[in-house]
Design a protein around this motif. Structure first.
Motif, PDB file in Angstrom:
ATOM      1  N   GLU A  22      10.103   5.184  -4.353  1.00  0.00           N
ATOM      2  CA  GLU A  22       9.169   4.754  -3.556  1.00  0.00           C
ATOM      3  C   GLU A  22       8.305   3.666  -4.097  1.00  0.00           C
ATOM      4  OE1 GLU A  22       6.400   7.031  -1.162  1.00  0.00           O
ATOM      5  OE2 GLU A  22       8.117   8.756  -1.016  1.00  0.00           O
TER       6      GLU A  22
ATOM      7  N   ARG B 165       7.849  -3.049  -2.017  1.00  0.00           N
ATOM      8  CA  ARG B 165       6.810  -3.287  -2.995  1.00  0.00           C
ATOM      9  C   ARG B 165       6.777  -4.323  -3.919  1.00  0.00           C
ATOM     10  NH1 ARG B 165       6.272   2.481  -1.437  1.00  0.00           N
ATOM     11  NH2 ARG B 165       4.411   2.716  -0.287  1.00  0.00           N
TER      12      ARG B 165
ATOM     13  N   TYR C 241       0.962  -1.147  -0.207  1.00  0.00           N
ATOM     14  CA  TYR C 241      -0.110   0.031   0.054  1.00  0.00           C
ATOM     15  C   TYR C 241       0.684   1.235   0.009  1.00  0.00           C
ATOM     16  CZ  TYR C 241      -3.495   3.410   1.615  1.00  0.00           C
ATOM     17  OH  TYR C 241      -4.316   4.497   1.578  1.00  0.00           O
ATOM     18  N   GLY C 242       0.279   2.273  -0.689  1.00  0.00           N
ATOM     19  CA  GLY C 242       0.857   3.705  -0.436  1.00  0.00           C
ATOM     20  C   GLY C 242       1.915   3.732  -1.579  1.00  0.00           C
ATOM     21  N   GLY C 243       2.712   4.924  -1.504  1.00  0.00           N
ATOM     22  CA  GLY C 243       3.796   5.076  -2.598  1.00  0.00           C
ATOM     23  C   GLY C 243       3.147   6.321  -3.590  1.00  0.00           C
ATOM     24  N   GLY C 244       1.923   6.721  -3.686  1.00  0.00           N
ATOM     25  CA  GLY C 244       1.696   7.657  -4.449  1.00  0.00           C
ATOM     26  C   GLY C 244       1.703   9.196  -4.020  1.00  0.00           C
ATOM     27  N   THR C 245       1.375   9.868  -4.991  1.00  0.00           N
ATOM     28  CA  THR C 245       1.458  11.422  -4.746  1.00  0.00           C
ATOM     29  C   THR C 245       0.308  12.047  -5.201  1.00  0.00           C
ATOM     30  OG1 THR C 245       2.974  13.218  -5.183  1.00  0.00           O
ATOM     31  CG2 THR C 245       2.714  11.691  -6.939  1.00  0.00           C
ATOM     32  N   LYS C 246       0.032  13.295  -4.516  1.00  0.00           N
ATOM     33  CA  LYS C 246      -1.111  14.114  -5.044  1.00  0.00           C
ATOM     34  C   LYS C 246      -0.833  14.818  -5.951  1.00  0.00           C
ATOM     35  CE  LYS C 246      -2.612  14.061  -0.271  1.00  0.00           C
ATOM     36  NZ  LYS C 246      -3.644  14.901   1.000  1.00  0.00           N
TER      37      LYS C 246
END
Length: 67
Positions: free
Chosen positions: A33, A39, A19-24
């Motif tokens: 990441e 991951r 889960y995660g590793g994204g950016t807005k």
């Protein structure tokens, strides 16, 4: 039932590590990441181990129940 729950727990941990590793900001790409060891390697291995535990738990037959 304990092994079924253990397999499920291992799979949930694997999915949580993925889960995660994204950016807005869509213009930013966080390669380090997104493609980290956690991951790309660790999480899928944990998920496969969890699936193997699930299959083993379903197929396992205790010796005292055999006829």
């Amino acid at each position: 039932y304990y092994f079924l729950l253990l397999g499920l727990l291992v799979m949930v941990i694997g999915y949580a590590l993925m889960y995660g590793g994204g950016t807005k900001d869509p213009a930013v790409f966080l390669e380090k990441e997104l493609f980290s060891f956690r991951r790309i390697t660790l999480a899928p291995i944990l998920i496969l181990i969890g699936v193997a535990i699930e299959v083993w738990a379903i197929m396992y037959r205790p010796k005292n129940l055999k006829e």
